[in-house]
Scaffold this motif. Sequence first.
Motif, PDB file in Angstrom:
ATOM      1  N   THR A  77       0.760  -1.319   0.152  1.00 39.91           N
ATOM      2  CA  THR A  77       0.094   0.102   0.247  1.00 39.91           C
ATOM      3  C   THR A  77       0.999   1.098  -0.153  1.00 39.91           C
ATOM      4  O   THR A  77       1.664   1.128   0.656  1.00 39.91           O
ATOM      5  N   HIS A 101      -2.331   6.908   3.024  1.00 42.12           N
ATOM      6  CA  HIS A 101      -3.346   7.440   1.862  1.00 42.12           C
ATOM      7  C   HIS A 101      -4.798   6.122   2.090  1.00 42.12           C
ATOM      8  O   HIS A 101      -4.595   5.048   1.434  1.00 42.12           O
ATOM      9  N   GLU A 103      -8.067   4.533   2.350  1.00 40.84           N
ATOM     10  CA  GLU A 103      -9.437   3.809   0.839  1.00 40.84           C
ATOM     11  C   GLU A 103     -10.753   4.726   1.751  1.00 40.84           C
ATOM     12  O   GLU A 103     -11.567   4.490   1.683  1.00 40.84           O
ATOM     13  N   THR A 104     -10.849   5.757   2.421  1.00 42.70           N
ATOM     14  CA  THR A 104     -11.564   6.103   2.246  1.00 42.70           C
ATOM     15  C   THR A 104     -11.726   7.586   1.669  1.00 42.70           C
ATOM     16  O   THR A 104     -11.260   8.261   0.252  1.00 42.70           O
TER      17      THR A 104
END
Length: 116
Positions: A77, A101, A103-104
Motif C-alpha cells: 500500500t 493514503h 481508502e476513504t
Amino acid sequence: MPARLSPNGKPAALGLAGEVEPAVAPGPGTMAGKSYSFIMDPLTGKEITKVRGAELLAWVDDQRLIAWERTTGKDETYKDRLVLVTIGSDKVVPLSGVREHPETDQAPWEPVFAER
C-alpha cells in the motif's frame, strides 16, 4: 510539477523518472525503494540530471528541494513522507513522518509552503 523553476531560474524540476526497488530488504526507519525525478535546463529542455524524490514540491535553494518519497515497496500500500533531496547526491533527509493514503473519502494531509 509543483517545484518548477529553481530560485535562480537555471534548473527546473520535471516529473517522475522512475522508481527502483531496493536490492535488500529495508531495515527499520529506512526507505523501501528509491524514486527519481528529472532536473532539466528550461532553456534547452534537455535533462541535466536526476534527483531523488517521487514528486518535487518546492525549492529550498538552487541545489536542494523538498519532495515526496515513497516509503513502501511497489507491491505494498502506497505511503510516502516529505524528504529533503540535493542535486548530485543520492542522500535523502526525512522531514516528516509517513503519510497514509486512506481508502476513504478522507484526503491525506498536504504540506503548505511559504516564502521567507
